[in-house]
Design an enzyme around this catalytic site. Sequence first.
Site, mmCIF file in Angstrom:
data_model
loop_
_atom_site.group_PDB
_atom_site.id
_atom_site.type_symbol
_atom_site.label_atom_id
_atom_site.label_comp_id
_atom_site.label_asym_id
_atom_site.label_seq_id
_atom_site.Cartn_x
_atom_site.Cartn_y
_atom_site.Cartn_z
ATOM 1 N N GLU A 269 26.268 64.484 15.225
ATOM 2 C CA GLU A 269 26.229 63.431 14.215
ATOM 3 C C GLU A 269 25.903 62.111 14.895
ATOM 4 O O GLU A 269 25.596 62.086 16.086
ATOM 5 C CB GLU A 269 27.545 63.362 13.420
ATOM 6 C CG GLU A 269 28.815 63.728 14.178
ATOM 7 C CD GLU A 269 29.242 62.772 15.255
ATOM 8 O OE1 GLU A 269 30.155 61.968 14.999
ATOM 9 O OE2 GLU A 269 28.673 62.818 16.370
ATOM 10 N N GLU B 120 27.188 61.090 18.252
ATOM 11 C CA GLU B 120 26.650 61.814 19.409
ATOM 12 C C GLU B 120 27.659 62.715 20.103
ATOM 13 O O GLU B 120 27.596 62.907 21.312
ATOM 14 C CB GLU B 120 26.073 60.820 20.434
ATOM 15 C CG GLU B 120 25.125 59.801 19.849
ATOM 16 C CD GLU B 120 24.354 59.056 20.903
ATOM 17 O OE1 GLU B 120 24.939 58.192 21.558
ATOM 18 O OE2 GLU B 120 23.165 59.356 21.064
#
EC number: 3.2.1.3
Length: 702
Positions: free
Chosen positions: A452, A455
């Site tokens: 997402e 990271e």
Amino acid sequence: MSRKLIKYLPLLVLASSVLSGCSNNVSSIKIDRFNNISAVNGPGEEDTWASAQKQGVGTANNYVSKVWFTLANGAISEVYYPTIDTADVKEIKFIVTDGKSFVSDETKDTISKVEKFTDKSLGYKLVNTDKKGRYRITKEIFTDVKRNSLIMKAKFEALEGSIHDYKLYLAYDPHIKNQGSYNEGYVIKANNNEMLMAKRDNVYTALSSNIGWKGYSIGYYKVNDIMTDLDENKQMTKHYDSARGNIIEGAEIDLKKNSQFEIVLSFGNSEDEAVKASIETLSENYDSLKSAYIDEWEKYCNSLNNFNGKANSLYYNSMMILKASEDKTNKGAYIASLSIPWGDGQGDDNTGGYHLVWSRDLYHVANAFIAAGDVDSANRSLDYLAKVVKDNGMIPQNTWISGKPYWTGIQLDEQADPIILSYRLRRYDLYDSLVKPLADFIIKMGPKTGQERWEEIGGYSPATMAAEVAGLTCAAYIAEQNKDYESAQKYQEKADNWQKLIDNLTYTEHGPLENGQYYIRIAGLPDPNADFTISIANGGGVYDQKEIVDPSFLELVRLGVKSPDDPKILNTLRVVDSTIKVDTPKGPSWYRYNHDGYGEPSKTELYHGAGKGRLWPLLTGERGMYEIAAGKDATPYLKAMENFANEGGIISEQVWEDTGLPTDSASPLNWAHAEYVVLFPSNIEHKVLDMPDIVYKRYVAK
């Protein structure tokens, strides 16, 4: 200081200047190299980078002078050349002694104040006052617009006793080509000007002064460098003129000669380039150099939207910081930050820091350029992204400015963002090279993302799915403009399908927080109600997926995928605010999510892979954008972001809960500055300016 010269090299420089036609050209340079006493007991101890709490950043606003500088703790910190992802300097600072009883380091022992030359320039005046009231050092720092030179004009004042009671030293810590170890240092005399040289491979630096040096030494870090020498002896006793390793170059300023002087650090791809730049910069009139630097930035600021005179200093400073973050060789490559988070605890193994390109950050920066009226810069960023698309149709997690991948995660929002930007800029010409490859990759891999937007973890993310839906909707429109109707239909059908699946994949109705109904940070399984544990990165722990919430779900509204008054949005707002919102003395802000480990464990500890994530000012800006979408006033969030900015007008990645002051995380964070720039006019116009209208019309306004 007398030295025996053992090498004499007359050097003829054929090029007249970096810019043709500039004054004070140097056509012939005589170089004498000292090589008498080499430093012993190398290579020196391992060093770190500088603090990420920047007071200022700057560069000339042109593509000619390829030097970027930063300021931290009252001194010059990382300096970059010839590209913005290549740091060559850790620090340049002054050390004061009386020669017998004390040693005072300006980065530790003074109270530092920073002032801008003007609100519309990235030139700085630093005033460092000794905490014990003995002295004051005033510095002006900027770059030569025509050459690869960093300029510092300094003035030393005795507040107690007289100038003759003090000794003033300069310490220069080269970290050439992102490495502190195994740099070579030596001393030359060029046209009777003694210069401290440093080199690694094909990058050279030349440190010089308009009043020369009273003495100098090149030593090994924490072995026999100038700082170690002064700590032990209170004055310079070592006089080395060459070393190779982890070196510090030191020099004594002759205060009896002049207490006000100029220091120049010049760069080149050869010794003669660096030396020539240094001599030419020193030969120019200082006030003319300063005026030229200021004029370039003021011209840029005056070209921007001023929103009927409402534009303020933070708006202009944010725009200059964003503009200064572009590489001058790989145009359109805007890095995330001219800093290395927690740099004073990071060594040579951290070569990238945040001076890398993230597609997501670049998207937000481009939206800021659009909002401010600098569409050319936004278009350059999109052209750059088209060049870094890989053969498999994706953009890497982040890259060096050359396009070479740094980290290798797959984040589908970073594939969608350039498509949305292409739509906003009406760049239908990039369909084959950018839009279609990315859209096909999203369909192939989605809706589940490898990571997402934080990271750290893969799964079904409401924020990522918002980007996917918006990106595919924009891709469908651009495909139609290119008469690829088959792909257009495919993209839109997939977007419509995923938009309907968002709630089923990311909204729990059986959560442990509040009333149990809200969007979760991420679902590891395609069932947000499942009892499924996820591991929080950076030592955050292991929790059920339903326990973790994140303000990122507001991307559903920001991108036009969901209505701001959707009951599920409102439910999640209440849960997020009760779980991860903090009201600081400077205004409200939010954690990325509960149990975040990406941050300092405490104010006395640096982050080393595990800690406690702090508050993110950019999330304050994102909340303001939601309030605008909901028809409300975002002024409280705008003011909070202004309050989070430091004295130099810089917004950091994270701030402390009890004070709202910056942590040692990345600063400036360009994403945060971009958020402020877009929020500012959005609040004036009562409209989310970066929302893709085609998405809003399809899913909300229908």
